[in-house]
Scaffold this motif. Structure first.
Motif, short mmCIF file in Angstrom:
data_model
loop_
_atom_site.label_atom_id
_atom_site.label_comp_id
_atom_site.label_asym_id
_atom_site.label_seq_id
_atom_site.Cartn_x
_atom_site.Cartn_y
_atom_site.Cartn_z
N ILE A 1 0.84 -1.21 0.00
CA ILE A 1 0.00 0.00 0.00
C ILE A 1 0.87 1.25 0.00
N GLU A 2 1.95 1.23 0.81
CA GLU A 2 2.84 2.38 0.89
C GLU A 2 3.52 2.64 -0.46
N GLN A 3 3.94 1.57 -1.15
CA GLN A 3 4.61 1.73 -2.44
C GLN A 3 3.65 2.29 -3.48
N ILE A 4 2.42 1.80 -3.49
CA ILE A 4 1.42 2.31 -4.44
C ILE A 4 1.17 3.79 -4.20
N THR A 5 1.01 4.15 -2.92
CA THR A 5 0.75 5.55 -2.57
C THR A 5 1.92 6.43 -3.00
N LYS A 6 3.16 5.95 -2.79
CA LYS A 6 4.34 6.73 -3.17
C LYS A 6 4.40 6.93 -4.69
N GLU A 7 4.10 5.85 -5.44
CA GLU A 7 4.15 5.96 -6.89
C GLU A 7 3.13 6.99 -7.40
N GLU A 8 1.92 6.94 -6.86
CA GLU A 8 0.89 7.88 -7.31
C GLU A 8 1.22 9.30 -6.87
N LYS A 9 1.80 9.44 -5.68
CA LYS A 9 2.19 10.77 -5.21
C LYS A 9 3.27 11.36 -6.11
N ASP A 10 4.27 10.54 -6.48
CA ASP A 10 5.34 11.02 -7.36
C ASP A 10 4.79 11.39 -8.73
N ALA A 11 3.84 10.57 -9.21
CA ALA A 11 3.23 10.88 -10.51
C ALA A 11 2.45 12.19 -10.46
N LEU A 12 1.73 12.40 -9.35
CA LEU A 12 0.97 13.64 -9.19
C LEU A 12 1.91 14.84 -9.13
N LYS A 13 3.04 14.70 -8.46
CA LYS A 13 4.01 15.79 -8.37
C LYS A 13 4.51 16.18 -9.75
N GLY A 14 4.81 15.15 -10.58
CA GLY A 14 5.28 15.44 -11.93
C GLY A 14 4.22 16.15 -12.77
N ASP B 1 -5.45 25.72 -12.18
CA ASP B 1 -6.09 25.24 -10.95
C ASP B 1 -6.99 24.05 -11.22
N GLN B 2 -7.76 24.11 -12.31
CA GLN B 2 -8.67 23.02 -12.62
C GLN B 2 -7.90 21.75 -12.99
N GLN B 3 -6.80 21.90 -13.74
CA GLN B 3 -6.00 20.74 -14.10
C GLN B 3 -5.40 20.07 -12.86
N LYS B 4 -4.95 20.90 -11.90
CA LYS B 4 -4.39 20.33 -10.67
C LYS B 4 -5.44 19.55 -9.89
N ILE B 5 -6.65 20.10 -9.83
CA ILE B 5 -7.73 19.40 -9.14
C ILE B 5 -8.05 18.08 -9.84
N ASP B 6 -8.10 18.11 -11.19
CA ASP B 6 -8.40 16.90 -11.96
C ASP B 6 -7.31 15.85 -11.75
N PHE B 7 -6.04 16.27 -11.80
CA PHE B 7 -4.95 15.32 -11.60
C PHE B 7 -4.99 14.73 -10.18
N ALA B 8 -5.25 15.57 -9.18
CA ALA B 8 -5.31 15.08 -7.80
C ALA B 8 -6.43 14.07 -7.62
N GLN B 9 -7.59 14.34 -8.22
CA GLN B 9 -8.71 13.40 -8.12
C GLN B 9 -8.39 12.10 -8.84
N PHE B 10 -7.73 12.21 -10.01
CA PHE B 10 -7.36 11.00 -10.76
C PHE B 10 -6.40 10.13 -9.96
N ARG B 11 -5.39 10.76 -9.33
CA ARG B 11 -4.43 9.99 -8.55
C ARG B 11 -5.06 9.39 -7.30
N ALA B 12 -5.98 10.14 -6.67
CA ALA B 12 -6.69 9.60 -5.50
C ALA B 12 -7.51 8.37 -5.90
N ASN B 13 -8.19 8.45 -7.07
CA ASN B 13 -8.95 7.29 -7.56
C ASN B 13 -8.02 6.12 -7.85
N ASN B 14 -6.84 6.43 -8.42
CA ASN B 14 -5.87 5.37 -8.70
C ASN B 14 -5.43 4.67 -7.42
#
Length: 347
Positions: free
Chosen positions: A36-49, A69-82
């Protein structure tokens, strides 16, 4: 000193749950937690990029601030869903492992106690007496939160020195949720361990400079492409949670569940600052992009404590938190960290 605080906080959290576990069970649970920690880290790094690319496009003028701002919200929601989708299998593994433990399929004598919930086993893996897992008064959740972060100056956010949409907050943690009444599901106590990442981006791309016991925002004297400051905290959050999930009936027996209806949490947190980083990015005289990272104390308070609250439905809620101690220890003007956003509590 901070390493000692880290381990003490972790031990306090483990002992608070009052669990004595078998070594093999712990080993299996740790493997699942690492997934779970590795998955969370991967998605967090992807969101940062993705966020960095949005910021670059904003600086180039190819998109507007509203589009950014809208793109950041969309990316954050996508990564949270991932994260939710990719960790579902690991969470199923963990539930199965716990059920195997409850069913007595774990060898050697072990007694587990969680909020009055006891199970005992003998060496030949036969159950002596059990209570169904669905009736356990204590459950566990993985926590992930993200949102906006800033500093209130003398209690006000107006004319902040930090960019509203550019300063972000992230939290990763683990909580235990104990139903306080034996035959009623409304009031719960939640407690655990979390890592808070408080990010600040200053207006006009200024940087922090330490002058004795004062920490000031100054113009670096060169054209900066980006500046960011990150304070990393380890805290123990405690909340009184009101869960309006109605019990379900199994014959004439009530089965209590959580996170199936509206929830409200009120409480706070206390812990320690683990470290601080200042990141800068600029173009040198040769036209090359230079990135740097500076670690330091920056006169940030070593200890952190504050108030927090959340309200939501199911696993998702809106949260707000406010540090009661000033961000810097001895600055002439007090500034307190405030964060708000979206929180996920996955059973």
């Amino acid at each position: 000193m901070k390493n000692v605080i880290f381990y003490v906080a972790a031990l306090l959290c483990l002992f608070t749950s009052k669990i004595v576990a078998q070594e093999t069970f712990e080993a299996k649970a740790r493997i699942i937690a690492d997934k779970i920690e590795q998955i969370t880290k991967e998605e967090k790094d992807a969101l940062k990029g993705e966020v960095d690319r949005v910021n670059e496009n904003l600086e180039k003028g190819t998109i507007s601030p509203e589009q950014a701002d809208q793109q950041k919200i969309d990316f954050a929601q996508f990564r949270a869903n991932n994260i939710e989708r990719r960790t579902a299998a690991a969470q199923d593994e963990l539930r199965k492992l716990v059920q195997e433990k409850v069913d007595g399929q774990v060898a050697s004598e072990v007694v587990a106690e969680k909020g009055g919930f006891k199970i005992s086993y003998n060496n030949n893996n036969k159950k002596k007496d059990t209570i169904p897992h669905s009736e356990s008064r204590t459950t566990s959740q993985a926590v992930f939160a993200f949102g906006l972060n800033n500093l209130l100056t003398d209690g006000a956010l107006a004319h902040s020195d930090y960019r509203i949409w550019g300063s972000h907050y992230y939290e990763y943690g683990f909580t235990l949720n104990t139903r306080l009444a034996k035959n009623h599901n409304l009031v719960h106590l939640t407690y655990g361990l979390s890592v808070q990442l408080n990010n600040l981006r200053s207006t006009n791309k200024r940087v922090f400079e330490v002058d004795g016991n004062q920490t000031n925002l100054v113009n670096p004297g060169i054209g900066m492409r980006d500046t960011r400051f990150k304070a990393i905290n380890m805290v123990v959050p405690v909340h009184l949670e009101f869960d309006f999930t109605k019990p379900k009936m199994d014959g004439d027996k009530k089965i209590f569940k959580t996170h199936d209806s509206f929830r409200v949490g009120l409480g706070g947190y206390a812990g320690a600052n683990l470290g601080n980083r200042q990141f800068t990015k600029y173009d040198n005289e040769a036209g090359n992009t230079v990135k740097s990272k500076e670690k330091g104390d920056f006169n940030v308070n070593d200890f952190v404590y504050g108030l927090s609250a959340y309200v939501g439905y199911g696993d998702v809620s809106l949260f707000a938190k406010y540090d009661l101690q000033p961000f810097f220890t001895d600055n002439a003007i007090d500034q307190n960290n405030i964060s708000f956003g979206v929180r996920f509590d996955w059973n």
